[in-house]
Design a protein around this motif. Structure first.
Motif, PDB file in Angstrom:
ATOM      1  N   GLY A  45      77.493  17.857  38.833  1.00  0.00           N
ATOM      2  CA  GLY A  45      77.865  16.521  38.399  1.00  0.00           C
ATOM      3  C   GLY A  45      77.562  16.385  36.920  1.00  0.00           C
ATOM      4  O   GLY A  45      76.578  16.934  36.430  1.00  0.00           O
ATOM      5  N   CYS A  46      78.420  15.687  36.229  1.00  0.00           N
ATOM      6  CA  CYS A  46      78.229  15.482  34.793  1.00  0.00           C
ATOM      7  C   CYS A  46      78.001  14.011  34.510  1.00  0.00           C
ATOM      8  O   CYS A  46      78.733  13.158  35.020  1.00  0.00           O
ATOM      9  CB  CYS A  46      79.428  15.990  34.016  1.00  0.00           C
ATOM     10  N   GLU A  47      77.005  13.754  33.722  1.00  0.00           N
ATOM     11  CA  GLU A  47      76.483  12.442  33.347  1.00  0.00           C
ATOM     12  C   GLU A  47      75.591  11.914  34.466  1.00  0.00           C
ATOM     13  O   GLU A  47      75.817  12.175  35.641  1.00  0.00           O
ATOM     14  CB  GLU A  47      77.573  11.460  32.964  1.00  0.00           C
ATOM     15  N   LYS A  48      74.567  11.169  34.092  1.00  0.00           N
ATOM     16  CA  LYS A  48      73.513  10.794  35.028  1.00  0.00           C
ATOM     17  C   LYS A  48      73.996  10.025  36.240  1.00  0.00           C
ATOM     18  O   LYS A  48      73.437  10.153  37.317  1.00  0.00           O
ATOM     19  CB  LYS A  48      72.427   9.991  34.308  1.00  0.00           C
ATOM     20  N   ASN A  49      75.018   9.221  36.101  1.00  0.00           N
ATOM     21  CA  ASN A  49      75.493   8.472  37.262  1.00  0.00           C
ATOM     22  C   ASN A  49      76.180   9.380  38.271  1.00  0.00           C
ATOM     23  O   ASN A  49      76.474   8.951  39.375  1.00  0.00           O
ATOM     24  CB  ASN A  49      76.395   7.315  36.841  1.00  0.00           C
ATOM     25  N   PRO A  91      82.088   8.802  39.830  1.00  0.00           N
ATOM     26  CA  PRO A  91      81.504   7.516  39.452  1.00  0.00           C
ATOM     27  C   PRO A  91      81.939   7.102  38.051  1.00  0.00           C
ATOM     28  O   PRO A  91      82.391   7.934  37.253  1.00  0.00           O
ATOM     29  CB  PRO A  91      80.004   7.785  39.501  1.00  0.00           C
ATOM     30  N   LYS A  92      81.779   5.847  37.767  1.00  0.00           N
ATOM     31  CA  LYS A  92      82.099   5.329  36.436  1.00  0.00           C
ATOM     32  C   LYS A  92      81.266   6.075  35.395  1.00  0.00           C
ATOM     33  O   LYS A  92      80.051   6.182  35.520  1.00  0.00           O
ATOM     34  CB  LYS A  92      81.790   3.839  36.380  1.00  0.00           C
ATOM     35  N   GLN A 103      71.807   3.270  38.088  1.00  0.00           N
ATOM     36  CA  GLN A 103      72.426   1.972  38.334  1.00  0.00           C
ATOM     37  C   GLN A 103      73.947   2.034  38.442  1.00  0.00           C
ATOM     38  O   GLN A 103      74.553   1.182  39.077  1.00  0.00           O
ATOM     39  CB  GLN A 103      72.030   0.984  37.243  1.00  0.00           C
ATOM     40  N   LEU A 104      74.596   3.030  37.849  1.00  0.00           N
ATOM     41  CA  LEU A 104      76.047   3.103  37.921  1.00  0.00           C
ATOM     42  C   LEU A 104      76.544   3.803  39.173  1.00  0.00           C
ATOM     43  O   LEU A 104      77.723   3.827  39.449  1.00  0.00           O
ATOM     44  CB  LEU A 104      76.602   3.819  36.678  1.00  0.00           C
ATOM     45  N   CYS A 105      75.650   4.432  39.932  1.00  0.00           N
ATOM     46  CA  CYS A 105      76.046   5.135  41.146  1.00  0.00           C
ATOM     47  C   CYS A 105      75.664   4.273  42.344  1.00  0.00           C
ATOM     48  O   CYS A 105      74.514   4.194  42.719  1.00  0.00           O
ATOM     49  CB  CYS A 105      75.370   6.493  41.220  1.00  0.00           C
ATOM     50  N   LYS A 106      76.611   3.620  42.933  1.00  0.00           N
ATOM     51  CA  LYS A 106      76.340   2.629  43.982  1.00  0.00           C
ATOM     52  C   LYS A 106      76.121   3.237  45.368  1.00  0.00           C
ATOM     53  O   LYS A 106      75.696   2.555  46.270  1.00  0.00           O
ATOM     54  CB  LYS A 106      77.515   1.644  44.074  1.00  0.00           C
TER      55      LYS A 106
END
Length: 153
Positions: free
Chosen positions: A127-131, A109-110, A138-141
């Motif tokens: 996974g690294c970073e909340k998205n 993800p972004k 909100q960044l993980c669609k």
């Protein structure tokens, strides 16, 4: 003139709100063996399909042994999520990945990334970073944003 840093914090780390059984671990950096032992104890008395969560430290976040494949053997019938106390690394088992809508072929993800085994395709569960590890971010669609049954709201 006086310089006082820290009055304007640019971000925060809110709790996930996921309905889960929490494993309480001593210290800020429990060993991988301690987490596995604690998960075994909790798994046996937790209703099937109930989320299990714990807070991890840098030892597990940086350990190549800490993968979803190990978590799958211990808790195959429970989605598991281990989140770092600093809020930027998460580790899921396979059921947890599936429940959060993170597919095996999920692109990074972004602003985040998924750790993969040496073949470059298979997810390790980290996974690294909340998205990357909070699929409702909100960044993980591709996450189950509308599937509120897993959340405490």
């Amino acid at each position: 003139m006086l310089v006082v840093p820290g009055f304007n914090k640019a971000h925060n780390h809110l709790p996930s709100g996921l309905k889960s059984v929490r494993i309480s671990l001593a210290g800020m950096d429990p060993s991988w063996e301690t987490v596995q032992d604690s998960l075994r104890k909790v798994e046996g008395r937790t209703p099937e399909s109930q989320w299990i969560e714990a807070t991890i430290g840098p030892s597990i976040a940086n350990s190549p042994e800490a993968t979803r494949f190990v978590l799958d053997k211990i808790a195959p019938n429970h989605p598991v999520r281990l989140l770092s106390w600093w809020g930027h690394v998460g580790l899921y088992n396979s059921l947890g990945l599936r429940e959060m809508g993170i597919a095996e072929d999920q692109p990074d993800p972004k602003g985040g990334f998924y750790e993969r085994v040496t073949n470059g395709k298979t997810l390790t569960g980290k996974g690294c970073e909340k998205n990357a590890y909070l699929a409702s971010h909100q960044l993980c669609k591709n996450g189950p944003i509308a599937r509120r049954e897993h959340y405490g709201r």
